[in-house]
Design an enzyme around this catalytic site. Structure first.
Site, mmCIF file in Angstrom:
data_model
loop_
_atom_site.group_PDB
_atom_site.id
_atom_site.type_symbol
_atom_site.label_atom_id
_atom_site.label_comp_id
_atom_site.label_asym_id
_atom_site.label_seq_id
_atom_site.Cartn_x
_atom_site.Cartn_y
_atom_site.Cartn_z
ATOM 1 N N TYR A 16 0.807 -1.219 0.000
ATOM 2 C CA TYR A 16 0.000 0.000 0.000
ATOM 3 C C TYR A 16 0.843 1.273 0.000
ATOM 4 C CZ TYR A 16 1.169 -0.907 4.867
ATOM 5 O OH TYR A 16 1.848 -1.216 6.016
ATOM 6 N N SER B 187 7.355 0.220 12.057
ATOM 7 C CA SER B 187 6.141 -0.056 11.282
ATOM 8 C C SER B 187 5.740 -1.514 11.486
ATOM 9 C CB SER B 187 6.388 0.232 9.803
ATOM 10 O OG SER B 187 6.680 1.590 9.601
ATOM 11 N N ARG C 31 3.346 -6.518 4.254
ATOM 12 C CA ARG C 31 4.665 -5.900 4.331
ATOM 13 C C ARG C 31 5.774 -6.922 4.033
ATOM 14 N NH1 ARG C 31 4.760 -0.950 6.345
ATOM 15 N NH2 ARG C 31 6.921 -1.164 7.012
ATOM 16 N N LEU D 56 -3.539 5.141 2.506
ATOM 17 C CA LEU D 56 -3.793 6.142 1.474
ATOM 18 C C LEU D 56 -3.789 5.515 0.086
ATOM 19 C CD1 LEU D 56 -1.554 9.155 2.580
ATOM 20 C CD2 LEU D 56 -4.044 9.015 2.681
ATOM 21 N N ASP E 279 5.025 15.735 4.053
ATOM 22 C CA ASP E 279 5.493 14.515 3.379
ATOM 23 C C ASP E 279 4.407 13.868 2.532
ATOM 24 O OD1 ASP E 279 4.181 13.773 5.800
ATOM 25 O OD2 ASP E 279 5.117 11.809 5.735
ATOM 26 N N CYS F 181 -19.194 20.175 6.525
ATOM 27 C CA CYS F 181 -18.274 19.883 7.626
ATOM 28 C C CYS F 181 -18.410 20.939 8.723
ATOM 29 C CB CYS F 181 -16.842 19.839 7.095
ATOM 30 S SG CYS F 181 -15.608 19.342 8.305
ATOM 31 N N CYS G 204 -13.629 16.909 15.440
ATOM 32 C CA CYS G 204 -13.084 16.257 14.245
ATOM 33 C C CYS G 204 -12.221 17.201 13.409
ATOM 34 C CB CYS G 204 -14.241 15.737 13.392
ATOM 35 S SG CYS G 204 -13.762 15.053 11.803
#
Length: 369
Positions: free
Chosen positions: A21, A122, A134, A195, A276, A316, A325
């Site tokens: 992913y 991770s 992974r 993502l 990032d 929202c 949130c």
């Protein structure tokens, strides 16, 4: 300059694993220069010296990737020497490293211990799930190797925590995943939604779907709250932040602030970006050695990046959970580079979660006040 945070990618997007992913592979593919060089010793020295000329209060050097340990032990030993050389003002320095753990051995642990690094490993919950998602470059599971890294780091008194990517596979096993991480000795856990690439639809078996994310949030919160009530708390970053917000504190996680800030993500070639998740040509702020950090923070690219986060969806703003949130991370509200902000793709999941957990979150906030 105020306290500075730098996220440094010394090996750029290079990695010795093939996580199914990986979002950074997509970011690199959409860049004008998909595969940047690894960071040279000269660029590192320019970076460190520049930081200490400008920083006040404290500075955080956070190393990520790709896989940052691919840059090698000498690079990180050299980094610690440069900090000692250029930190003439005695500024507080925080060192962090996010790693897959694949290369960690006794020598690595010694270096990280010397630099008082906080190391994020991770780990995707259980061995079965982790090995499925992974693998290494040969397709072999990496869980056992990561657990060996954890043991080695602990032996050298290196502080470690766990970062778990919430894919659909993980989301369908929330209770099992969080209990596995706790049983493995992690008392601080960060869960981040998987993502998809910009413009991609959720058509992969590991892409996170809202209904399963809602279930995951509820199941993991139940464990989090139960341990709090039993006096055996575990720290889960998102839940900690929600409790803090209810206590009147600003969230420490930028993705929970509702608007973007501009920190400095430094690529291997010295080019600098504001986040990032957005290491793409549209948002390049400048380059280490060519621009000061003050100049980059005041650049048109930085202003554009922040300004684009200031227009949330009207639905929202009207939501009863908005103050808690805050719309969530921009990356989950913007499906196209430079495109408009929409409702968070997990909006329905968050609504379901807050309705389920709010009273208990409030109780925890009042208990801690």
């Amino acid at each position: 300059m105020p306290p500075m945070t730098l996220l440094i990618k010394p090996a750029s997007g290079l990695c010795n694993m093939r996580c199914r992913y990986c979002f950074y592979a997509d970011v690199m593919a959409k860049s004008r220069v998909p595969h940047r060089e690894t960071m040279s010793d000269e660029t590192l020295e320019t970076l460190v010296s520049s930081v200490f000329r400008e920083a006040d209060g404290e500075v955080t050097f956070a190393f990520q990737g790709g896989e940052p340990t691919l840059r090698g032990k000498d690079f990180f030993s050299g980094y610690l020497k440069l900090v000692r050389k250029y930190n003439e003002k005695g500024i507080k320095v925080n060192n962090t490293l996010q790693t897959n753990g694949y290369l960690i051995d006794e020598e690595w642990a010694h270096i990280l211990s010397e630099g008082k690094f906080l190391v994020g490993l991770s780990v995707d919950g259980t061995k079965t799930i982790h090995d499925k998602l992974r693998p290494d470059r040969e397709g072999k599971g990496t869980f056992d190797r990561v657990m060996k890294a954890a043991e080695t780091l602990k032996k050298h008194d290196v502080d470690i925590n766990a970062l778990c990517v919430v894919s659909n596979v993980v989301a369908k096993n929330g209770t099992k995943v969080i209990n596995s991480l706790i049983n493995l000795g992690f008392d601080y856990i960060q869960f981040i939604p998987c993502l998809d690439g910009f413009g991609e639809k959720k058509n992969r078996d590991f892409s996170l779907e809202p209904q399963f994310y809602a279930r995951f949030l509820k199941e993991t919160f139940d464990v989090y709250y139960d341990r709090f009530m039993r006096g055996k708390p575990v720290s889960v970053r998102a839940f900690d932040n929600y409790v803090g917000i209810l206590m009147g504190y600003p969230p420490e996680s930028c993705g929970m602030s509702g608007v973007c800030a501009c920190y400095f993500t430094v690529e291997g070639d010295g080019s600098v970006y504001p986040c990032d998740f957005y290491v793409i040509d549209r948002y390049v702020l400048g380059k280490t050695g060519e621009n000061t950090f003050a100049e980059m923070a005041a650049s048109s690219a930085a202003k554009t990046f922040v300004a684009e986060s200031l227009s949330p969806d009207p639905e929202c703003i009207a939501c009863k959970w908005c103050a808690l949130c805050r719309g969530g991370c921009r990356r989950n509200r913007q499906t196209e580079i430079g495109g408009p902000l929409k409702l968070n793709e997990y909006c329905s999941a968050y609504k379901e979660f807050f309705a389920y957990a709010y009273e208990r979150l409030l109780y925890m906030a009042k208990s801690a006040s």
